[in-house]
Design a protein around this motif. Structure first.
Motif, PDB file in Angstrom:
ATOM      1  N   GLU A 187      12.962   1.557 -14.379  1.00  0.00           N
ATOM      2  CA  GLU A 187      11.925   0.531 -14.198  1.00  0.00           C
ATOM      3  C   GLU A 187      10.610   1.159 -13.721  1.00  0.00           C
ATOM      4  O   GLU A 187       9.525   0.787 -14.156  1.00  0.00           O
ATOM      5  N   ALA A 188      10.716   2.119 -12.811  1.00  0.00           N
ATOM      6  CA  ALA A 188       9.514   2.780 -12.291  1.00  0.00           C
ATOM      7  C   ALA A 188       8.805   3.535 -13.406  1.00  0.00           C
ATOM      8  O   ALA A 188       7.579   3.513 -13.520  1.00  0.00           O
ATOM      9  N   GLU A 189       9.605   4.179 -14.226  1.00  0.00           N
ATOM     10  CA  GLU A 189       9.012   4.940 -15.319  1.00  0.00           C
ATOM     11  C   GLU A 189       8.278   4.005 -16.282  1.00  0.00           C
ATOM     12  O   GLU A 189       7.198   4.318 -16.760  1.00  0.00           O
ATOM     13  N   LYS A 190       8.900   2.841 -16.552  1.00  0.00           N
ATOM     14  CA  LYS A 190       8.244   1.862 -17.419  1.00  0.00           C
ATOM     15  C   LYS A 190       6.916   1.415 -16.823  1.00  0.00           C
ATOM     16  O   LYS A 190       5.987   1.055 -17.532  1.00  0.00           O
ATOM     17  N   ALA A 191       6.836   1.400 -15.504  1.00  0.00           N
ATOM     18  CA  ALA A 191       5.606   0.968 -14.830  1.00  0.00           C
ATOM     19  C   ALA A 191       4.609   2.126 -14.695  1.00  0.00           C
ATOM     20  O   ALA A 191       3.589   1.987 -14.021  1.00  0.00           O
ATOM     21  N   GLY A 192       4.933   3.257 -15.311  1.00  0.00           N
ATOM     22  CA  GLY A 192       3.955   4.349 -15.352  1.00  0.00           C
ATOM     23  C   GLY A 192       4.106   5.404 -14.271  1.00  0.00           C
ATOM     24  O   GLY A 192       3.232   6.262 -14.114  1.00  0.00           O
ATOM     25  N   GLN A 290       1.603   6.738  -5.040  1.00  0.00           N
ATOM     26  CA  GLN A 290       0.402   6.707  -5.865  1.00  0.00           C
ATOM     27  C   GLN A 290      -0.779   7.332  -5.113  1.00  0.00           C
ATOM     28  O   GLN A 290      -0.963   7.097  -3.930  1.00  0.00           O
ATOM     29  N   ILE A 291      -1.544   8.112  -5.860  1.00  0.00           N
ATOM     30  CA  ILE A 291      -2.760   8.699  -5.302  1.00  0.00           C
ATOM     31  C   ILE A 291      -3.914   8.222  -6.161  1.00  0.00           C
ATOM     32  O   ILE A 291      -3.910   8.410  -7.380  1.00  0.00           O
ATOM     33  N   THR A 292      -4.879   7.565  -5.524  1.00  0.00           N
ATOM     34  CA  THR A 292      -5.923   6.917  -6.314  1.00  0.00           C
ATOM     35  C   THR A 292      -7.316   7.153  -5.765  1.00  0.00           C
ATOM     36  O   THR A 292      -7.509   7.670  -4.667  1.00  0.00           O
ATOM     37  N   HIS A 293      -8.252   6.726  -6.570  1.00  0.00           N
ATOM     38  CA  HIS A 293      -9.650   6.649  -6.164  1.00  0.00           C
ATOM     39  C   HIS A 293      -9.767   5.555  -5.097  1.00  0.00           C
ATOM     40  O   HIS A 293      -9.145   4.494  -5.225  1.00  0.00           O
ATOM     41  N   PRO A 294     -10.563   5.792  -4.064  1.00  0.00           N
ATOM     42  CA  PRO A 294     -10.698   4.798  -2.993  1.00  0.00           C
ATOM     43  C   PRO A 294     -11.131   3.423  -3.502  1.00  0.00           C
ATOM     44  O   PRO A 294     -10.715   2.406  -2.942  1.00  0.00           O
ATOM     45  N   ASP A 295     -11.916   3.382  -4.561  1.00  0.00           N
ATOM     46  CA  ASP A 295     -12.425   2.102  -5.050  1.00  0.00           C
ATOM     47  C   ASP A 295     -11.318   1.175  -5.538  1.00  0.00           C
ATOM     48  O   ASP A 295     -11.505  -0.040  -5.567  1.00  0.00           O
ATOM     49  N   ILE A 296     -10.214   1.745  -5.985  1.00  0.00           N
ATOM     50  CA  ILE A 296      -9.199   0.894  -6.620  1.00  0.00           C
ATOM     51  C   ILE A 296      -7.863   0.931  -5.901  1.00  0.00           C
ATOM     52  O   ILE A 296      -6.851   0.486  -6.431  1.00  0.00           O
ATOM     53  N   SER A 297      -7.840   1.433  -4.665  1.00  0.00           N
ATOM     54  CA  SER A 297      -6.535   1.606  -4.027  1.00  0.00           C
ATOM     55  C   SER A 297      -5.881   0.267  -3.708  1.00  0.00           C
ATOM     56  O   SER A 297      -4.658   0.163  -3.719  1.00  0.00           O
ATOM     57  N   TYR A 298      -6.678  -0.762  -3.449  1.00  0.00           N
ATOM     58  CA  TYR A 298      -6.046  -2.050  -3.142  1.00  0.00           C
ATOM     59  C   TYR A 298      -5.514  -2.739  -4.382  1.00  0.00           C
ATOM     60  O   TYR A 298      -4.536  -3.475  -4.327  1.00  0.00           O
ATOM     61  N   ARG A 299      -6.146  -2.466  -5.509  1.00  0.00           N
ATOM     62  CA  ARG A 299      -5.591  -2.970  -6.761  1.00  0.00           C
ATOM     63  C   ARG A 299      -4.255  -2.257  -7.014  1.00  0.00           C
ATOM     64  O   ARG A 299      -3.279  -2.860  -7.450  1.00  0.00           O
ATOM     65  N   ALA A 300      -4.233  -0.950  -6.717  1.00  0.00           N
ATOM     66  CA  ALA A 300      -3.003  -0.173  -6.891  1.00  0.00           C
ATOM     67  C   ALA A 300      -1.893  -0.730  -5.999  1.00  0.00           C
ATOM     68  O   ALA A 300      -0.734  -0.811  -6.405  1.00  0.00           O
ATOM     69  N   GLU A 302      -1.534  -3.817  -4.962  1.00  0.00           N
ATOM     70  CA  GLU A 302      -1.045  -5.068  -5.546  1.00  0.00           C
ATOM     71  C   GLU A 302      -0.107  -4.795  -6.716  1.00  0.00           C
ATOM     72  O   GLU A 302       0.917  -5.447  -6.878  1.00  0.00           O
ATOM     73  N   GLU A 303      -0.465  -3.803  -7.517  1.00  0.00           N
ATOM     74  CA  GLU A 303       0.389  -3.432  -8.652  1.00  0.00           C
ATOM     75  C   GLU A 303       1.764  -2.984  -8.188  1.00  0.00           C
ATOM     76  O   GLU A 303       2.786  -3.319  -8.785  1.00  0.00           O
ATOM     77  N   MET A 304       1.765  -2.199  -7.128  1.00  0.00           N
ATOM     78  CA  MET A 304       3.033  -1.686  -6.633  1.00  0.00           C
ATOM     79  C   MET A 304       3.890  -2.816  -6.067  1.00  0.00           C
ATOM     80  O   MET A 304       5.104  -2.859  -6.273  1.00  0.00           O
ATOM     81  N   THR A 383      -3.941   7.392  -0.506  1.00  0.00           N
ATOM     82  CA  THR A 383      -2.520   7.519  -0.841  1.00  0.00           C
ATOM     83  C   THR A 383      -1.805   6.209  -0.539  1.00  0.00           C
ATOM     84  O   THR A 383      -2.157   5.496   0.394  1.00  0.00           O
ATOM     85  N   LEU A 384      -0.805   5.928  -1.386  1.00  0.00           N
ATOM     86  CA  LEU A 384       0.011   4.737  -1.203  1.00  0.00           C
ATOM     87  C   LEU A 384       1.463   5.097  -1.500  1.00  0.00           C
ATOM     88  O   LEU A 384       1.720   6.000  -2.287  1.00  0.00           O
ATOM     89  N   ASN A 385       2.369   4.371  -0.872  1.00  0.00           N
ATOM     90  CA  ASN A 385       3.751   4.529  -1.290  1.00  0.00           C
ATOM     91  C   ASN A 385       4.552   3.290  -0.976  1.00  0.00           C
ATOM     92  O   ASN A 385       4.113   2.421  -0.234  1.00  0.00           O
ATOM     93  N   GLY A 386       5.712   3.252  -1.595  1.00  0.00           N
ATOM     94  CA  GLY A 386       6.582   2.102  -1.368  1.00  0.00           C
ATOM     95  C   GLY A 386       7.993   2.401  -1.826  1.00  0.00           C
ATOM     96  O   GLY A 386       8.211   3.267  -2.674  1.00  0.00           O
TER      97      GLY A 386
END
Length: 424
Positions: A187-192, A290-300, A302-304, A383-386
């Motif tokens: 499932e994680a792989e399907k989510a990228g 997930q490691i992201t650009h600061p501008d989109i980390s909260y969108r990331a 929500e996705e997670m 950085t984000l994780n879950g």
RNA sequence: GGAGAGGUGGGUGAGUGGCUUAAACCACCGGUUUGCUAAACCGGCGUACGGGUAACUCUGUACCGGGGGUUCGAAUCCCCCCCUCUCCGCCA
């Protein structure tokens, strides 16, 4: 760790926002600022002395080369005092920098504006809920009885060969573990999220990078002969893959998932919370990072959260999402959502996942930076994780909620993975 | 566990005390040229912390695995530690 620059520029904001975590930062912040002032003055003095020394040395070299040994020796005499000055200044500077660092690591991460006020788990905010709590009949029993009845997990054998909290999974119990791990990874792989299979032990630098060291040293198993630590979560090795790196903004988002066994000493835990599968020293988990650009980390983030939601939905478990209040959040997190599933025979909610955005708090320690395309300046990544997901409590809920007089029904989505649809 | 070799920028790799401002090549980025691709040529190309500035330019210091030492001056010499590789041994 918060950046010095941010603290300097947002002194009052730091103090205000940390109140939500029930943390009084005012003294520490003042101390940091005054130590930094000291540091800058010492640095200035030291550097100008060193500059002087460098140019003197150059002159001396030139004098020797042109055969003017007398003048060179005269110039040498001048360097002695300068040398001492530099030594003293650097020693002071070293002390001040250490003090400064010690203060900096005392400050928790700032909570996001949306974090609710509150002191304990009672104050967490339920933001979403789904699934149906099953109505079990009177014969329903908790998972530790089901485990015995169907011989799925043997705690006593685990105690014999290792100790309490190290269960031995058997037969369909073992197969169920493998099934869940594979399901979660697929499932994680399907989510990228790209899969990695990391080492289960890490060195000291990695422990420091994600913040387990030095504060939570007692929570990890320490292999002292080799000075390695058993990982408490795959977050540690996976996030540390990117330690000391400067990535390109175009590489974002970096998404990894990993299965690992997790080891926790759980020093100080006791009582009914630890019964059965509720709390273990070793358990299995699939983690997403997930490691992201600061501008989109909260969108990331929500996705997670949405990804984890699909998992509990597909497993047909009653679930809810909590937004943790300031007092219940971890030291390093800026915003955390916890997932809980309802374990119908125990009649309680069990935490099965925690999804967090650390903003740049972890990456400041990790020195995980990025550059915008064409820019020279580096910035800290977010950085984000879950967990997606931790197995034991999922198993507890599956067993309890799906028990019938005929046996325990396996959710449809898992059947291709287990190869059976009922445990009886 | 034993023996040996080694750790220099994103990579390869030169550099045995001051002509080093760490060479050269590759990769990468920008430009010129070009029908396209390729090539050629020119330029750029580290990090951190300071100073200065409206901003860019500018400027200082440190960093050649880590720490200490010798010296006016250390990538280079000395000491301690860490790590990697090769061979042998053991082993899934």
């Amino acid at each position: 760790m918060l950046t010095l620059k941010f603290i300097q520029e947002h002194k009052t904001e730091v103090v205000e926002r940390l109140k939500k975590k029930n943390f009084d930062a005012s003294e520490i912040v003042e101390k940091i600022l005054s130590l930094n002032e000291k540091r800058r003055n010492l640095l200035k003095a030291s550097e100008s002395s060193q500059a002087e020394m460098n140019s003197l040395s150059k002159e001396i070299g030139a004098l020797y080369r042109s055969g003017k040994a007398d003048e060179a020796n005269k110039a040498k005499a001048k360097t002695a005092e300068l040398k001492n000055t530099i030594k003293e200044l650097n020693a002071d500077l070293d002390t001040v920098e250490k003090e400064l660092h010690e203060e900096l690591v005392l400050l928790p991460n700032l909570p996001h504006d949306s974090v609710p006020e509150g002191r304990t788990a009672e104050d967490n905010e339920v933001v979403k809920q789904g699934g149906e709590i099953p109505a079990l009949d009177n014969s329903a029993v908790p998972h530790w009885d089901l485990i015995k009845k169907y011989d799925l997990i043997d705690f006593d054998l685990g105690i014999k060969i290792t100790g309490a909290g190290f269960p031995v999974y058997k037969g369909k119990g073992a197969k169920l573990q493998r099934a869940l791990i594979n399901f979660f990874l697929d499932e994680a792989e399907k989510a990228g999220f790209k899969e990695v299979l990391p080492p289960l032990m890490v060195n000291e630098d990695s422990g420091f990078g994600t913040g387990q060291l030095p504060d939570k040293e007692g929570q990890m198993y320490h292999v002292t002969a080799d000075n390695l630590y058993l990982i408490p979560t795959a977050e540690v090795p996976v996030t540390n893959l990117y330690r000391d790196m400067i990535v390109k903004a175009s590489d974002f988002p970096i998404k990894n998932c990993a299965y690992s066994a997790c080891f926790r000493r759980e020093a100080g835990s006791w009582g009914k919370d630890v019964r059965g599968l509720n709390r273990l020293h070793q358990f299995d988990k699939v983690e997403i990072v997930q490691i992201t650009h600061p501008d989109i980390s909260y969108r990331a983030l929500e996705e997670m959260v949405a990804h984890v939601q699909t998992l509990v939905e597909k497993l047909e478990l009653p679930w809810r999402i909590l937004k943790l209040c300031g007092g219940d959040m971890s030291f390093t997190s800026a915003l955390t959502y916890d997932f809980e599933v309802y374990s119908a025979a125990q009649e309680r909610w069990l935490e099965v996942s925690s999804v967090s955005n650390f903003e740049n708090y972890q990456s400041n320690r990790l020195k995980l930076r990025f550059k915008e395309d064409g820019e020279k300046q580096t910035q800290l990544a977010h950085t984000l994780n879950g967990s997606a997901l931790a197995l034991p409590r999922i198993v507890a809920a599956l067993l309890e909620n799906n028990q019938t007089p005929e046996g325990i029904k396996i959710p449809e989505v898992l059947v291709p993975y287990t190869g059976f649809d009922i445990i009886n």
